[in-house]
Write an enzyme that holds these catalytic residues in place. Structure first.
Site: not given
Length: 284
Positions: A121, A142, A154, A193
């Site tokens: 992450s 991800h 992602e 993130n």
């Protein structure tokens, strides 16, 4: 697309979701973890996910969700897990040294055809690529937690990732019901993130500093932005272990203090989030 056999390394909260979603989408899935105890916990997660998919996911009824759970092969033998894999998705703890050691083992055991993808992450794939033995067939893939609702995937390569491999993984993400988010160059935290982690860290700093309670911070965020959930509810959904690992491995002493606050007040008391029935909130 040549990907049919998929191995997921790690049967924790997100690893189990990735494996289940992939099996639910018709792929041949093997889930690996390091102990029989971890695998038993993974099997329990698959059974819970089957109940979720049966009621919340289109097409999950008529036994399909239960069939997906039953179809996943679980093993603690890494060599068997990856022997015929077209794609290995790594979802081991968010600690760089653990991931690097995992890829060193994978490089020896997996066929040369196998694509490796990290679900990290926050860590950059370039920090791991030299341990894979195939940097041209390695990239990041991800997922967000509660994969059946928040279905982004992602995809981010390194300067050495083969463009054909990149696009094959994009196609795979689409095939398992995800919306592929193509990231054109490496960025720690990807898109999701990069937006989310500063919010969560700011919320924890407010609570740890005694400025406001988690409930008040969540309420402020929800009223002020119209968001359906506040940062502390999001943390409970993610599970507190992954945020703790990220905070604890930071070079920033202020961030490490947040890790200590999280550990002392929640993790050491068994309050790990929704999965344990209590985190910042209690769950029935």
């Amino acid at each position: 697309m040549t990907i049919r056999k998929v191995t997921v390394l790690g049967t924790g909260v997100l690893g189990s979701q990735i494996a289940f979603q992939t099996a639910f989408s018709g792929f041949d899935v093997t889930a690996y973890d390091i102990t029989e105890e971890a695998l038993q916990a993974g099997r329990a997660r698959f059974e819970k996910l089957a109940a979720v998919y049966r009621t919340q996911v289109k097409g999950g009824g008529n036994g399909k969700a239960e069939q997906a759970a039953a179809a996943i092969t679980l093993t603690a033998d890494l060599a068997n897990a990856v022997r015929e894999a077209d794609l290995v998705i790594e979802a081991v703890p968010e600690v760089l040294s653990i991931k690097q050691q995992t890829y060193e083992k994978l490089a020896e055991l997996a066929p040369q055809k196998t694509i490796f993808a990290t679900n990290s992450s926050t860590l950059l794939p370039s920090a791991m690529k030299d341990f894979t033995g195939r940097p041209d067939r390695f990239l990041a893939l991800h997922f967000a937690n509660q994969i059946w609702h928040f279905n982004t995937a992602e995809v981010m390569g390194t300067t050495e990732t083969d463009p054909e491999v990149f696009h094959e993984v994009v196609d795979f993400a689409s095939a398992i019901g995800m919306v592929p988010i193509q990231i054109h160059k490496e960025k720690a935290g990807y898109v999701l993130n990069s937006l989310l982690v500063p919010l969560l860290n700011s919320a924890m700093a407010l609570a740890a500093g005694g400025y406001a309670d988690p409930e008040a911070i969540d309420q402020t965020w929800q009223i002020g932005t119209g968001a359906p959930a506040g940062p502390f509810h999001i943390l409970d959904v993610i599970g507190l272990t992954t945020p703790y690992n990220i905070l604890a491995n930071s070079d920033d002493e202020n961030v490490k203090q947040l890790a200590k606050w999280l550990k002392d007040n929640y993790i050491d008391k068994g309050k790990l989030g929704i999965a344990t029935g209590e985190g910042f909130y209690k769950y029935s």
